[in-house]
Design a protein around this motif. Structure first.
Motif, PDB file in Angstrom:
ATOM      1  N   LEU A 222       0.791  -1.108   0.059  1.00  0.00           N
ATOM      2  CA  LEU A 222       0.081   0.095   0.186  1.00  0.00           C
ATOM      3  C   LEU A 222       1.060   1.040  -0.135  1.00  0.00           C
ATOM      4  N   SER A 223       1.356   1.643  -1.181  1.00  0.00           N
ATOM      5  CA  SER A 223       2.503   2.705  -1.452  1.00  0.00           C
ATOM      6  C   SER A 223       1.964   3.392  -2.218  1.00  0.00           C
ATOM      7  N   TRP A 224       2.479   4.591  -2.508  1.00  0.00           N
ATOM      8  CA  TRP A 224       1.925   5.612  -3.361  1.00  0.00           C
ATOM      9  C   TRP A 224       2.222   5.233  -5.062  1.00  0.00           C
ATOM     10  N   ARG A 225       3.576   4.425  -4.883  1.00  0.00           N
ATOM     11  CA  ARG A 225       3.917   4.205  -6.260  1.00  0.00           C
ATOM     12  C   ARG A 225       2.972   3.162  -6.953  1.00  0.00           C
ATOM     13  N   LYS A 226       2.194   2.162  -6.039  1.00  0.00           N
ATOM     14  CA  LYS A 226       1.426   1.199  -6.498  1.00  0.00           C
ATOM     15  C   LYS A 226       0.000   1.660  -6.776  1.00  0.00           C
ATOM     16  N   LEU A 230      -6.272   4.383  -6.426  1.00  0.00           N
ATOM     17  CA  LEU A 230      -6.995   4.738  -7.904  1.00  0.00           C
ATOM     18  C   LEU A 230      -8.140   3.792  -8.044  1.00  0.00           C
ATOM     19  N   ALA A 231      -7.627   2.564  -7.422  1.00  0.00           N
ATOM     20  CA  ALA A 231      -8.775   1.605  -7.559  1.00  0.00           C
ATOM     21  C   ALA A 231     -10.040   1.897  -6.823  1.00  0.00           C
ATOM     22  N   LEU A 232      -9.682   2.497  -5.405  1.00  0.00           N
ATOM     23  CA  LEU A 232     -10.764   3.252  -4.555  1.00  0.00           C
ATOM     24  C   LEU A 232     -11.584   4.094  -5.174  1.00  0.00           C
ATOM     25  N   GLN A 233     -10.796   5.039  -5.847  1.00  0.00           N
ATOM     26  CA  GLN A 233     -11.348   6.498  -6.450  1.00  0.00           C
ATOM     27  C   GLN A 233     -12.318   5.617  -7.824  1.00  0.00           C
ATOM     28  N   ALA A 234     -12.059   4.718  -8.498  1.00  0.00           N
ATOM     29  CA  ALA A 234     -12.671   4.240  -9.642  1.00  0.00           C
ATOM     30  C   ALA A 234     -14.081   3.550  -8.982  1.00  0.00           C
ATOM     31  N   ILE A 235     -14.070   3.057  -7.913  1.00  0.00           N
ATOM     32  CA  ILE A 235     -15.134   2.380  -7.637  1.00  0.00           C
ATOM     33  C   ILE A 235     -16.122   3.412  -7.210  1.00  0.00           C
ATOM     34  N   ARG A 236     -15.639   4.462  -6.544  1.00  0.00           N
ATOM     35  CA  ARG A 236     -16.366   5.814  -6.040  1.00  0.00           C
ATOM     36  C   ARG A 236     -17.093   6.351  -7.218  1.00  0.00           C
ATOM     37  N   HIS A 237     -16.543   6.315  -8.510  1.00  0.00           N
ATOM     38  CA  HIS A 237     -17.188   6.806  -9.657  1.00  0.00           C
ATOM     39  C   HIS A 237     -18.250   5.901 -10.252  1.00  0.00           C
ATOM     40  N   LEU A 238     -18.412   4.650  -9.800  1.00  0.00           N
ATOM     41  CA  LEU A 238     -19.168   3.973 -10.409  1.00  0.00           C
ATOM     42  C   LEU A 238     -20.915   4.570 -10.205  1.00  0.00           C
ATOM     43  N   PRO A 239     -21.718   4.204 -11.132  1.00  0.00           N
ATOM     44  CA  PRO A 239     -23.234   4.454 -10.950  1.00  0.00           C
ATOM     45  C   PRO A 239     -23.649   3.676  -9.336  1.00  0.00           C
ATOM     46  N   GLU A 240     -24.379   4.380  -8.734  1.00  0.00           N
ATOM     47  CA  GLU A 240     -24.657   3.850  -7.144  1.00  0.00           C
ATOM     48  C   GLU A 240     -25.160   2.302  -7.178  1.00  0.00           C
ATOM     49  N   ASP A 241     -25.822   1.961  -8.083  1.00  0.00           N
ATOM     50  CA  ASP A 241     -26.248   0.469  -7.998  1.00  0.00           C
ATOM     51  C   ASP A 241     -25.078  -0.439  -8.159  1.00  0.00           C
ATOM     52  N   LEU A 260      -6.079   5.194   2.988  1.00  0.00           N
ATOM     53  CA  LEU A 260      -7.188   4.369   2.290  1.00  0.00           C
ATOM     54  C   LEU A 260      -8.307   4.263   3.074  1.00  0.00           C
ATOM     55  N   GLN A 261      -8.100   4.134   4.265  1.00  0.00           N
ATOM     56  CA  GLN A 261      -9.274   3.775   5.406  1.00  0.00           C
ATOM     57  C   GLN A 261     -10.137   5.022   5.291  1.00  0.00           C
ATOM     58  N   SER A 262      -9.536   6.206   5.522  1.00  0.00           N
ATOM     59  CA  SER A 262     -10.138   7.448   5.436  1.00  0.00           C
ATOM     60  C   SER A 262     -11.106   7.784   4.169  1.00  0.00           C
ATOM     61  N   MET A 263     -10.282   7.497   2.946  1.00  0.00           N
ATOM     62  CA  MET A 263     -10.967   7.520   1.910  1.00  0.00           C
ATOM     63  C   MET A 263     -12.347   6.718   1.716  1.00  0.00           C
ATOM     64  N   ALA A 264     -12.207   5.400   2.288  1.00  0.00           N
ATOM     65  CA  ALA A 264     -13.180   4.381   2.049  1.00  0.00           C
ATOM     66  C   ALA A 264     -14.472   4.709   2.765  1.00  0.00           C
ATOM     67  N   SER A 265     -14.311   5.458   3.950  1.00  0.00           N
ATOM     68  CA  SER A 265     -15.478   5.843   4.836  1.00  0.00           C
ATOM     69  C   SER A 265     -16.097   7.196   4.275  1.00  0.00           C
ATOM     70  N   SER A 266     -15.349   7.917   3.633  1.00  0.00           N
ATOM     71  CA  SER A 266     -15.893   9.309   3.245  1.00  0.00           C
ATOM     72  C   SER A 266     -16.827   9.097   2.027  1.00  0.00           C
ATOM     73  N   SER A 267     -17.779   9.889   2.054  1.00  0.00           N
ATOM     74  CA  SER A 267     -18.887   9.837   1.052  1.00  0.00           C
ATOM     75  C   SER A 267     -18.311   9.934  -0.429  1.00  0.00           C
ATOM     76  N   PRO A 268     -18.781   9.250  -1.422  1.00  0.00           N
ATOM     77  CA  PRO A 268     -19.711   7.994  -1.410  1.00  0.00           C
ATOM     78  C   PRO A 268     -18.965   6.911  -0.623  1.00  0.00           C
ATOM     79  N   ALA A 269     -19.171   6.290   0.273  1.00  0.00           N
ATOM     80  CA  ALA A 269     -18.658   5.078   1.042  1.00  0.00           C
ATOM     81  C   ALA A 269     -18.355   3.898   0.176  1.00  0.00           C
ATOM     82  N   VAL A 294      -7.068  -6.128  -9.623  1.00  0.00           N
ATOM     83  CA  VAL A 294      -6.685  -4.923 -10.277  1.00  0.00           C
ATOM     84  C   VAL A 294      -5.318  -4.372  -9.941  1.00  0.00           C
ATOM     85  N   LEU A 295      -4.910  -3.959 -11.011  1.00  0.00           N
ATOM     86  CA  LEU A 295      -3.522  -3.576 -10.858  1.00  0.00           C
ATOM     87  C   LEU A 295      -3.395  -1.872 -11.273  1.00  0.00           C
TER      88      LEU A 295
END
Length: 296
Positions: A222-226, A230-241, A260-269, A294-295
């Motif tokens: 879980l390092s910045w270079r990996k 981006l994976a978390l942000q991509a999921i947050r951009h999916l349609p709600e369903d 990442l834990q903070s990002m995951a709990s922020s809206s939209p979770a 996912v890579l």
């Protein structure tokens, strides 16, 4: 023909290559390691945890250690030295030398000894032109130094397309470039369909995942270079369903975990599982429980 490999420590995705060279192609391999910390146990700087690899990294080829952690030897890559390297190479007298880097003192010393002994040098490392942003001055200086270095190598082993493009840009002729990708030893993994059926169900129950959830797996540091964010942000951009059906597993540890834990709990979770570092023999259940690797 005998081959010497110089490396800071035993590496889990390099050892299978050395075994194959010796068992399948009849090329005796001796790896000269700066230290044994990866098999003795150490604290990985990027993972942020202490561990030793639980797979066999030493059988199927010969190995020599310049130092051992139990005797006060190097406990990390940064502390590895080249003390004793020249003596070992002179005693062994290989027909060729394989280098997996150029930036560390051990690799520079190995190249110097190879030049003095007139040993052909094979170079196989993660070299590209896109990984780091450099100033114009640094880029020019790096290019000039690498041109000279590559010119003195007998062969350049390209791990991927970007490595090949890097060598070509710096004037390496095509006949000196050979495709040599990374590989994975599948021995620690449970690969059968029966294992997938059993492990998938058990792992999903243990992780409190529903059968209809689409599980996305990130496996690594879980390092910045990996780029795990981006994976978390991509999921947050999916349609709600779609987002509600998605679950993200972070299999690994490192400096970004709290962010990442903070990002995951922020809206939209996002539904996320942080499983920490897991050694090789424990990975199969999580791969089978997932639908997508996912890579980022």
């Amino acid at each position: 023909m005998t081959l010497a490999v110089v490396s800071t420590h035993p590496i889990q995705y390099h050892a299978p290559v050395y075994r194959a060279l010796q068992s399948e192609f009849g090329i005796p391999v001796t790896a000269v390691y700066g230290s044994d910390f990866s098999v003795a146990g150490y604290r990985d700087r990027e993972f942020g945890v202490e561990f030793a690899w639980d797979t066999d990294l030493l059988s199927g080829y010969d190995s020599v250690f310049l130092s051992k952690a139990a005797n006060g030897g190097a406990g990390s890559v940064e502390k590895v030295t080249a003390d004793g390297l020249g003596q070992i190479l002179r005693q062994f007298r290989p027909d060729a030398l394989l280098l997996i880097g150029y930036s560390l003192p051990l690799y520079r010393a190995a190249f110097w000894h190879a030049q003095r002994m007139n040993l052909p040098v094979l170079f196989r490392a993660e070299v590209t032109d896109h990984a780091l942003a450099r100033s114009r001055l640094k880029s020019v200086a790096r290019d000039q130094a690498l041109r000279l270095f590559y010119r003195r190598c007998a062969a350049l082993l390209a791990i991927g397309q970007r490595s090949k493009a890097h060598y070509q840009r710096l004037g390496v002729p095509g006949e000196k470039i050979f495709f040599s990708p990374y590989c994975v030893d599948t021995a620690p993994f449970q690969l059968s369909e029966a294992a997938r059926r059993d492990l998938r169900s058990a792992a999903r129950v243990a992780l409190n995942l529903d059968d209809d959830q689409q599980v996305i797996l990130f496996c690594g540091k879980l390092s910045w270079r990996k780029g795990p964010d981006l994976a978390l942000q991509a999921i947050r951009h999916l349609p709600e369903d779609m987002r509600r059906l998605a679950a993200l597993i972070f299999l690994g540890d490192g400096e970004m975990r709290s962010a990442l834990q903070s990002m995951a709990s922020s809206s939209p979770a996002v539904d996320v599982r942080f499983l920490g570092f897991q050694n090789q023999h424990k990975l199969s259940q999580y791969y089978h429980a997932s639908d997508l690797l996912v890579l980022p």
